[in-house]
Motif scaffolding. Structure first.
Motif, mmCIF file in Angstrom:
data_model
loop_
_atom_site.group_PDB
_atom_site.id
_atom_site.type_symbol
_atom_site.label_atom_id
_atom_site.label_comp_id
_atom_site.label_asym_id
_atom_site.label_seq_id
_atom_site.Cartn_x
_atom_site.Cartn_y
_atom_site.Cartn_z
ATOM 1 N N TRP A 119 3.614 4.163 -5.957
ATOM 2 C CA TRP A 119 2.193 3.949 -6.211
ATOM 3 C C TRP A 119 1.582 5.301 -6.594
ATOM 4 O O TRP A 119 2.164 6.357 -6.366
ATOM 5 C CB TRP A 119 1.496 3.358 -4.977
ATOM 6 N N PHE A 120 0.413 5.256 -7.176
ATOM 7 C CA PHE A 120 -0.257 6.460 -7.665
ATOM 8 C C PHE A 120 -0.775 7.286 -6.500
ATOM 9 O O PHE A 120 -1.471 6.761 -5.622
ATOM 10 C CB PHE A 120 -1.404 6.031 -8.587
ATOM 11 N N ASN A 122 -2.931 10.705 -5.660
ATOM 12 C CA ASN A 122 -3.767 11.840 -6.075
ATOM 13 C C ASN A 122 -4.999 11.848 -5.171
ATOM 14 O O ASN A 122 -5.861 10.979 -5.287
ATOM 15 C CB ASN A 122 -4.180 11.714 -7.551
ATOM 16 N N GLN A 133 -5.478 11.476 -19.981
ATOM 17 C CA GLN A 133 -4.104 11.897 -20.194
ATOM 18 C C GLN A 133 -3.840 11.889 -21.702
ATOM 19 O O GLN A 133 -4.285 10.965 -22.396
ATOM 20 C CB GLN A 133 -3.179 10.891 -19.501
ATOM 21 N N THR A 145 7.685 2.309 -17.453
ATOM 22 C CA THR A 145 6.621 1.354 -17.077
ATOM 23 C C THR A 145 7.034 -0.084 -17.404
ATOM 24 O O THR A 145 6.385 -1.016 -16.962
ATOM 25 C CB THR A 145 5.285 1.617 -17.825
ATOM 26 N N PHE A 178 6.217 7.516 -11.823
ATOM 27 C CA PHE A 178 5.135 8.317 -11.221
ATOM 28 C C PHE A 178 5.424 9.814 -11.279
ATOM 29 O O PHE A 178 4.515 10.619 -11.465
ATOM 30 C CB PHE A 178 4.897 7.871 -9.769
ATOM 31 N N ASP A 181 4.243 11.222 -14.470
ATOM 32 C CA ASP A 181 2.841 10.915 -14.803
ATOM 33 C C ASP A 181 2.011 12.152 -14.460
ATOM 34 O O ASP A 181 1.896 12.528 -13.278
ATOM 35 C CB ASP A 181 2.382 9.692 -13.979
ATOM 36 N N ARG A 183 -0.930 12.713 -14.076
ATOM 37 C CA ARG A 183 -2.101 12.535 -13.212
ATOM 38 C C ARG A 183 -1.714 12.413 -11.738
ATOM 39 O O ARG A 183 -2.556 12.484 -10.857
ATOM 40 C CB ARG A 183 -2.865 11.256 -13.620
ATOM 41 N N ASP A 184 -0.412 12.226 -11.482
ATOM 42 C CA ASP A 184 0.046 11.963 -10.114
ATOM 43 C C ASP A 184 0.340 13.270 -9.377
ATOM 44 O O ASP A 184 0.815 14.230 -9.975
ATOM 45 C CB ASP A 184 1.310 11.100 -10.176
#
Ligand code: SF4
Ligand code: F3S
Ligand code: FES
Length: 237
Positions: A119-120, A122, A133, A145, A178, A181, A183-184
């Motif tokens: 799971w994300f 942050n 992004q 994904t 993840f 990613d 952003r993670d």
């Protein structure tokens, strides 16, 4: 459309009455463009209502009807009769306990999935609109994904058959989604979880997982990138 006479052998097992699995043979008439899932339905609905299988979407999306068809892990709904011929064998996927016939207990598979924190993560409050992004950063985990958690990869992997403690390719694919990613922020924890004997290092690059994936995900490439992130101590490569 051509109608074909099919000879279908299914590995049956009912733990309430059987000591071990046994083959049962069925004759079925079906069009050459029928899904193997349709063929199993014809057997269940018109010949033998005790046949047990799991399916939902019938269109390659939910991942619930993975089985071994003519010796290869596939989704029954994405496999057509003309792909496999008139002699068809169907067995449950390997390495997970059989509950009945073609239905296996997926819990050990999902337990490994949960282990990699899929799971994300942050802790920073999101900006007013969204976490931006670049297309290049998004591209890095685009392939992973596509996973539908069907278990075709993990249950075709000799390392997983040898030891069910191996998290397996599906869990690593989910972790990859993840880890790469931008952003993670959960990388340190996830990579630490995979940097173990039964994490990525149990992968012996057998490649069965790539062959088995019905979503054409390059599973070994994803596993290789996770190994590289561990060896280099960074995902910037
Ligand atoms: Fe299924 Fe492919 Fe995901 Fe493995 S990586 S669980 S084979 S979709
Ligand atoms: Fe198994 Fe795939 Fe590695 S089949 S050993 S996870 S390359
Ligand atoms: Fe959903 Fe086949 S039934 S993927």
């Amino acid at each position: 459309m051509t109608m074909l006479q099919l000879n279908v052998k299914i590995l049956r097992f009912n733990p309430e009455v059987d000591k071990k699995p046994h083959w049962k043979e069925y004759k079925v008439e079906a069009p050459d463009n029928a899904q193997v899932l349709d063929v199993l339905h014809l057997i269940k609905w018109y010949q033998d209502g005790t046949l047990t299988l799991r399916r939902s979407c019938a269109h390659g999306v939910c991942g619930s009807d993975a089985m071994v068809i003519n010796g290869r892990n596939r989704l029954a709904c994405k496999t057509l009769v003309h792909d496999v011929g008139t002699k068809i064998t169907v067995e449950p996927i390997r390495g997970l306990p059989v509950i009945k016939d073609l239905v296996v207990d997926m819990e050990p598979f999902f337990a490994h999935y949960r282990e990699v924190l899929p799971w994300f993560i942050n802790p920073d409050a999101p900006p007013l609109r969204e976490r931006l992004q670049s297309p290049e950063d998004r591209e890095r985990f685009d392939d992973t994904t596509k996973c539908i958690l069907c278990a075709c990869c993990t249950t075709s992997c000799p390392s997983f058959w040898a030891n069910g403690r191996y998290v397996g390719p599906a869990a690593i694919v989910q972790a990859h989604r993840f880890i790469f990613d931008s952003r993670d922020e959960g990388n340190d924890e996830r990579l630490q979880l995979l940097d173990q004997r039964f994490g990525v290092w149990s992968c012996r690059t057998a490649f069965n997982c790539v062959e088995a994936c019905p979503r054409d995900i390059n599973v070994t490439k994803a596993i290789g990138e996770v190994k590289k992130a561990l060896l280099f101590g960074t995902t910037d490569f």
